[in-house]
Each structure stands twice: as C-alpha cells, then as structure tokens.
Design an enzyme around this catalytic site. Structure first.
Site, PDB file in Angstrom:
ATOM      1  N   TYR A  30     -30.250  12.869 -26.828  1.00  0.00           N
ATOM      2  CA  TYR A  30     -30.390  11.420 -26.654  1.00  0.00           C
ATOM      3  C   TYR A  30     -31.127  10.808 -27.841  1.00  0.00           C
ATOM      4  O   TYR A  30     -30.675   9.833 -28.451  1.00  0.00           O
ATOM      5  CB  TYR A  30     -31.143  11.174 -25.349  1.00  0.00           C
ATOM      6  CG  TYR A  30     -31.598   9.771 -25.089  1.00  0.00           C
ATOM      7  CD1 TYR A  30     -30.688   8.773 -24.761  1.00  0.00           C
ATOM      8  CD2 TYR A  30     -32.949   9.435 -25.132  1.00  0.00           C
ATOM      9  CE1 TYR A  30     -31.118   7.481 -24.501  1.00  0.00           C
ATOM     10  CE2 TYR A  30     -33.388   8.156 -24.872  1.00  0.00           C
ATOM     11  CZ  TYR A  30     -32.466   7.183 -24.555  1.00  0.00           C
ATOM     12  OH  TYR A  30     -32.896   5.907 -24.295  1.00  0.00           O
ATOM     13  N   TYR A  82     -35.998  20.841 -14.995  1.00  0.00           N
ATOM     14  CA  TYR A  82     -34.919  20.203 -15.774  1.00  0.00           C
ATOM     15  C   TYR A  82     -33.826  21.163 -16.229  1.00  0.00           C
ATOM     16  O   TYR A  82     -32.785  20.723 -16.690  1.00  0.00           O
ATOM     17  CB  TYR A  82     -35.490  19.540 -17.031  1.00  0.00           C
ATOM     18  CG  TYR A  82     -36.328  18.302 -16.799  1.00  0.00           C
ATOM     19  CD1 TYR A  82     -35.765  17.125 -16.310  1.00  0.00           C
ATOM     20  CD2 TYR A  82     -37.688  18.298 -17.103  1.00  0.00           C
ATOM     21  CE1 TYR A  82     -36.529  15.981 -16.136  1.00  0.00           C
ATOM     22  CE2 TYR A  82     -38.466  17.153 -16.929  1.00  0.00           C
ATOM     23  CZ  TYR A  82     -37.875  16.000 -16.442  1.00  0.00           C
ATOM     24  OH  TYR A  82     -38.630  14.868 -16.269  1.00  0.00           O
TER      25      TYR A  82
HETATM   26  C1  UGA Z   1     -37.593   8.338 -20.742  1.00  0.00           C
HETATM   27  C2  UGA Z   1     -36.466   8.048 -21.721  1.00  0.00           C
HETATM   28  O1  UGA Z   1     -35.996   9.243 -22.297  1.00  0.00           O
HETATM   29  C3  UGA Z   1     -36.891   7.114 -22.812  1.00  0.00           C
HETATM   30  O2  UGA Z   1     -35.795   6.749 -23.608  1.00  0.00           O
HETATM   31  C4  UGA Z   1     -37.446   5.866 -22.230  1.00  0.00           C
HETATM   32  O3  UGA Z   1     -37.931   5.058 -23.285  1.00  0.00           O
HETATM   33  C5  UGA Z   1     -38.571   6.218 -21.293  1.00  0.00           C
HETATM   34  O4  UGA Z   1     -38.120   7.128 -20.283  1.00  0.00           O
HETATM   35  C6  UGA Z   1     -39.056   4.967 -20.631  1.00  0.00           C
HETATM   36  O5  UGA Z   1     -39.060   4.858 -19.417  1.00  0.00           O
HETATM   37  O6  UGA Z   1     -39.413   4.073 -21.401  1.00  0.00           O
HETATM   38  P1  UGA Z   1     -39.749   9.898 -20.589  1.00  0.00           P
HETATM   39  O7  UGA Z   1     -40.991   9.067 -20.623  1.00  0.00           O
HETATM   40  O8  UGA Z   1     -39.888  11.280 -21.142  1.00  0.00           O
HETATM   41  O9  UGA Z   1     -38.589   9.142 -21.389  1.00  0.00           O
HETATM   42  O10 UGA Z   1     -39.157  10.002 -19.128  1.00  0.00           O
HETATM   43  P2  UGA Z   1     -39.707  10.348 -17.676  1.00  0.00           P
HETATM   44  O11 UGA Z   1     -38.573  11.005 -16.964  1.00  0.00           O
HETATM   45  O12 UGA Z   1     -40.256   9.134 -17.037  1.00  0.00           O
HETATM   46  O13 UGA Z   1     -40.823  11.471 -17.897  1.00  0.00           O
HETATM   47  C7  UGA Z   1     -42.154  11.188 -18.242  1.00  0.00           C
HETATM   48  C8  UGA Z   1     -42.996  12.444 -18.084  1.00  0.00           C
HETATM   49  O14 UGA Z   1     -43.141  12.750 -16.692  1.00  0.00           O
HETATM   50  C9  UGA Z   1     -42.430  13.717 -18.730  1.00  0.00           C
HETATM   51  O15 UGA Z   1     -43.511  14.454 -19.265  1.00  0.00           O
HETATM   52  C10 UGA Z   1     -41.843  14.484 -17.553  1.00  0.00           C
HETATM   53  O16 UGA Z   1     -41.795  15.883 -17.756  1.00  0.00           O
HETATM   54  C11 UGA Z   1     -42.834  14.116 -16.454  1.00  0.00           C
HETATM   55  N1  UGA Z   1     -42.329  14.218 -15.052  1.00  0.00           N
HETATM   56  C12 UGA Z   1     -41.193  13.595 -14.679  1.00  0.00           C
HETATM   57  C13 UGA Z   1     -43.080  14.930 -14.112  1.00  0.00           C
HETATM   58  O17 UGA Z   1     -44.141  15.516 -14.423  1.00  0.00           O
HETATM   59  N2  UGA Z   1     -42.637  14.990 -12.830  1.00  0.00           N
HETATM   60  C14 UGA Z   1     -41.510  14.367 -12.410  1.00  0.00           C
HETATM   61  O18 UGA Z   1     -41.176  14.452 -11.196  1.00  0.00           O
HETATM   62  C15 UGA Z   1     -40.753  13.655 -13.363  1.00  0.00           C
END
Ligand code: UGA
Length: 362
Positions: free
Chosen positions: A162, A307
């Site tokens: 992505y 994941y």
């Molecule tokens: C995602 C998108 O990839 C970005 O393009 C976007 O800008 C961003 O969301 C956003 O919302 O702005 P990311 O922040 O990595 O990026 O997405 P999330 O799925 O929200 O994950 C955030 C963090 O939470 C990661 O470290 C993930 O491993 C963690 N997570 C997620 C958990 O610990 N538990 C969960 O149940 C889900």
C-alpha cells in the site's frame, strides 16, 4: 466552489460532504459504490451522486467530461486497511495505483487541480527504528513533508504494498506537475478518528478493520482487546472534524495549498496502542455506566497470528505540521479524550443493541 469527489461515501468522504454541503456556495458531484454513510445527502440539489466506482468505461468518461465544470477533483478512493496489504496485495496495488492512474492523467490533460489523499505510510518506518539510539533526536523520527526519507521494509513484507503504491502515485502526480504544470495538493493523513470509521465485524462488514473499530468491536461484544506485538507502536490521533477543516481550508486557499504536500495530524495526541486500549476501556465504562469495563481484558497477540505473514508495522508517526500551521492557519486542538468520548458514544448508540442481537442469533 464546484468539486468532483471520488470515494465520497467513505469515512473521510462522508464527513467532508457534511461540511461542504453545509455551505451554500459549494456544489459537489461524487462517486462511490457505497451510499449508507451519505444517504442523508442524496437528493440535495447541490449534490449529484453516482453510486459506482469511477475506474473505467462510462463513469471514467463521465468524469472526464465533468472536469471542465469543476474547480478541483478530490480523490479519496483507496483500500486503506492494513489487514489487506499482506493478504490481498494485488487488489491493493490495483486499486491504489492502477485505478488511480487514469484519474491523474485526466486531470493533467484538463490541467485541473487534483487534491489527492495519500497516506502517512509513505514515510514507512522512522530512521530511529533502525538506529536504536537512546538520544531524543526529532530528526530521526519527525515526519517532514519535503525532507524525510521514505523507508520501507523488504519486498517479502507485503505490508508495504500500500505504502509503495501510494508513494508511486505521489511521484506520478509530482512528475505531471513538473512536466505540464498540473496543479496538485497531496494530503498525508495521520490517523483521523471519528464516528463512521470503518465497520464493526459481523455487523456491517467482514475482516479486520483499523484499530479504533477493532477495539470498539471487542468492547461491544465482550471479547478481549488484542494488542499486536506488545502494543508498543505509536500513533498521533486527530479528530475527523478538525481534519476536514484542514481540507476545507486548502480548498478556500488554492494559492497557498496548491503544489504542496501536507501532513494532517495532531502532534499532541501521541499514544501507544496499549495506552489507547486502556483509555478506551476506561471511557467505555463511563459511557455504559458499568465500572466492570475498566478491567476489560487486554491480551497480546503476534502480528503473524493477527494479520498473517508479511506484516510489518510503522513504529511511530510524529508529523511536522509547519506547512499546515503557516499556510492553512490550521491548529488542531481536541485532545484524545475529547476525540474518543463522542466517537465511542456514537459507536455505542449505533451498535450496542445490534451487536447484542446478532450475537444472540448466531
Ligand atoms: C492505517 C492506514 O494504513 C493508513 O494509510 C492510514 O493513514 C491510517 O490507518 C489512518 O487511520 O490514518 P495504521 O495506523 O497502521 O494505518 O492502521 P491501524 O489498523 O489503525 O493500526 C494501528 C496500530 O494498531 C498498529 O500498530 C496495529 O498493529 C495496532 N492494532 C490494530 C492492534 O494492536 N490491535 C488491533 O486490534 C488492531
């Protein structure tokens, strides 16, 4: 102001429409396969809606014709859910790169202002995650639009499909601007939070949504909140309503916003995923008036289990906001609690009964 918006029915699009259509001087023509989040706007005389993706054939030709009418085209259409980057890599590349490419070409041909929603993920990982130094040097982690290198892991870690597709789109847009003068604005969002973000699995969607909806689903269903790889990853959170103000400010100031890249986020709301989980269970106890939620279980899971293979995380996203402050006069103010409380109330109001009912039916 006359605007074309691709992906107007998603989380960001629906909030942007709320704001734009509240103004009498704005007309919008939009495309999206989904209507549920924007149903209240369908029928508004200043909003023309096409319930379709705009990737080829009739809709792409229609869009090209309508460019002559518009002041700007805003492209929000994307697959932006990390659970899909390593599990559906070809769909992610197709949607975010190849489907977006003809849109940029059309804007270049028409010499029309393209406002493109990119992602903070183009930065990849921070320099400090590689240097392992204890020194607090912002140069090693702060994300600066025009200076910071873009660092991604190896090809086998398909999490970066992505980020890579979005980075290529940024480079294509920049190349068109450099070659023919096409005006552009690139927005790099840093974790916008608010009502209507993603979906609750098994209620109105399937699979793994982003972290806000994952933690909400766990609270609503009584499942444990899962922390990926220790919950040490950090994000800065900004309210969707404030992020929308930044976008509107760009549209109102073309001379300042054009031909630039903007980080949009809130530096003051940096939080680890572990602390976010703790805050959300405390706030949910308050919303439900049930103190037991303060001890809602939080468990650790590996990223491979959660994941699948090929996932790698962005460790930290601390935006430099100088462009947004000085050019847009944009200063986000809402702290994390002020963002989470109304957002979680909204999820609770919309899903608490529904999740209970569909769990009972299973
Ligand atoms: C995602 C998108 O990839 C970005 O393009 C976007 O800008 C961003 O969301 C956003 O919302 O702005 P990311 O922040 O990595 O990026 O997405 P999330 O799925 O929200 O994950 C955030 C963090 O939470 C990661 O470290 C993930 O491993 C963690 N997570 C997620 C958990 O610990 N538990 C969960 O149940 C889900």
């Amino acid at each position: 102001m006359k605007l074309l918006i691709l992906g107007c029915g998603g989380f960001v699009g629906s909030h942007l429409l709320d704001r734009l259509l509240s103004r009498s001087d704005v007309e919008v023509e939009g495309w999206d396969p989904e209507v549920s989040k924007i149903a209240k706007h369908v029928g508004n005389p200043r909003f023309t809606f096409h319930q379709a993706p705009c990737i080829d054939g009739v809709e792409l030709r229609r869009l090209e014709e309508r460019l002559a009418w518009a002041d700007a085209l805003i492209n929000l259409a994307a697959i932006c859910n990390p659970a899909q980057y390593n599990t559906r890599p070809l769909d992610v590349i197709r949607t975010n790169l190849f489907d977006s490419y003809p849109i940029v070409e059309a804007c270049a041909r028409a010499n029309k202002w393209l406002v493109y929603f990119s992602t903070s993920e183009v930065y990849g990982r921070t320099l400090s995650s590689y240097t392992q130094t204890e020194v607090d040097d912002p140069g090693l982690y702060e994300l600066r639009e025009d200076q910071t290198p873009l660092i991604m892991g190896p090809v086998s870690n398909q999490r970066w499909t992505y980020a890579c597709a979005k980075q290529m789109m940024e480079r294509i847009i920049y190349a068109h601007h450099a070659t023919s003068g096409m005006p552009f604005t690139i927005i790099r969002p840093l974790n916008f939070f608010g009502p209507r973000m993603d979906y609750i699995p098994r209620s109105d969607g399937d699979g793994i949504p982003r972290v806000l909806a994952c933690f909400m689903a766990a609270l609503l269903r009584g499942d444990p909140i899962k922390l990926v790889d220790g919950g040490e990853a950090r994000r800065t959170i900004v309210a969707i309503e404030e992020a929308v103000e930044a976008i509107v400010s760009m549209l109102d100031r073309p001379l300042k916003a054009q031909n630039r890249i903007f980080n949009i986020g809130n530096r003051n709301n940096e939080v680890t995923m572990r602390r976010l989980a703790e805050m959300m269970r405390e706030i949910y106890a308050e919303i439900t008036e049930d103190p037991a939620y303060s001890d809602h279980p939080i468990i650790d899971v590996s990223s491979e289990t959660f994941y699948g293979p090929g996932y790698e995380d962005c460790d930290r996203r601390m935006p430099d906001l100088t462009h947004a402050h000085t050019l847009l006069d944009w200063h986000p103010r809402r702290n994390l609690r002020e963002i989470l409380l109304p957002t979680m109330r909204d999820y609770h109001a919309r899903y608490a009964n529904a999740t209970h009912l569909d769990d009972t039916a299973r």
